[in-house]
Design a protein around this motif. Sequence first.
Motif, short mmCIF file in Angstrom:
data_model
loop_
_atom_site.label_atom_id
_atom_site.label_comp_id
_atom_site.label_asym_id
_atom_site.label_seq_id
_atom_site.Cartn_x
_atom_site.Cartn_y
_atom_site.Cartn_z
N LYS A 1 3.95 -5.65 8.91
CA LYS A 1 2.69 -5.80 8.18
C LYS A 1 2.53 -7.19 7.59
CE LYS A 1 4.27 -3.40 4.04
NZ LYS A 1 3.85 -3.78 2.75
N ALA B 1 -1.33 -2.21 5.70
CA ALA B 1 -0.80 -1.80 4.39
C ALA B 1 -1.16 -0.34 4.12
CB ALA B 1 -1.34 -2.71 3.29
N ARG B 2 -2.37 0.06 4.49
CA ARG B 2 -2.77 1.47 4.32
C ARG B 2 -1.95 2.38 5.23
NH1 ARG B 2 -8.80 2.75 4.14
NH2 ARG B 2 -7.93 4.67 3.33
N TYR C 1 1.09 1.84 6.24
CA TYR C 1 2.41 1.91 5.64
C TYR C 1 2.42 2.91 4.48
CZ TYR C 1 6.86 0.55 3.64
OH TYR C 1 8.15 0.57 3.17
N ASP C 2 1.40 2.83 3.63
CA ASP C 2 1.31 3.76 2.50
C ASP C 2 1.21 5.21 2.96
OD1 ASP C 2 1.44 1.64 0.73
OD2 ASP C 2 -0.72 1.60 0.35
N ARG C 3 0.42 5.46 4.00
CA ARG C 3 0.19 6.82 4.46
C ARG C 3 1.39 7.40 5.21
NH1 ARG C 3 -5.22 8.35 4.48
NH2 ARG C 3 -4.38 10.41 4.83
N GLN D 1 4.66 6.18 4.97
CA GLN D 1 5.94 5.70 4.43
C GLN D 1 6.99 6.79 4.29
OE1 GLN D 1 5.78 4.01 0.50
NE2 GLN D 1 4.04 5.30 -0.05
#
Length: 182
Positions: free
Chosen positions: A154, A166-167, A169-171, A173
């Motif tokens: 990323k 980034a989204r 990765y957040d979703r 992770q």
Amino acid sequence: MPREANRLGRKQIVHPSHVWAEGLMTLPAQYFRAGAGAVILNEAGLVFATERKGIPGSWQLPQGGLDHDEEPLQAIYREILEETGIRENDLELIQYLPEPLVYELPVEIRKPKTGRGQVQYWFLFRYKGDQTTIDIRGSGEANSWQWMPFGGLKDIVAAFRRPLYARLYDRFQDHFRKFEEE
């Protein structure tokens, strides 16, 4: 390949995915192309990424546009095969995002095919195949590929894609952590 058509005195850009049975569809002046993307994890929890041809140091996940009458899951299996040589039976669908994510292209790289950017459905897969079957030579889009940590990816994608990655990765992770803990 896109071609120009002059119908009723109006200039149109025509793509195979935009031809309807009743005639040609005129693209709107501003639009986001519908697409799908994939995060593919190997047994070590690393993600599959390709380096863009002609743009050294620019890496990305497999992605692409939806063809006419194609559903997002069908599209991503097709795109993965075209871009990587990875077959559907070598993938296990782990999760998908129920809502699409969007990225907007910088003005200077927008084209009639891409519009303002893409709105994409994203899927998380586990790769179950043999690494020797991966072949990016047929895609014409990539110079090289490698498995890498998502956190590192990323940071080296094109700037306009970073918020979307980034989204992702957040979703996803929790799945990355599972691999880190095993």
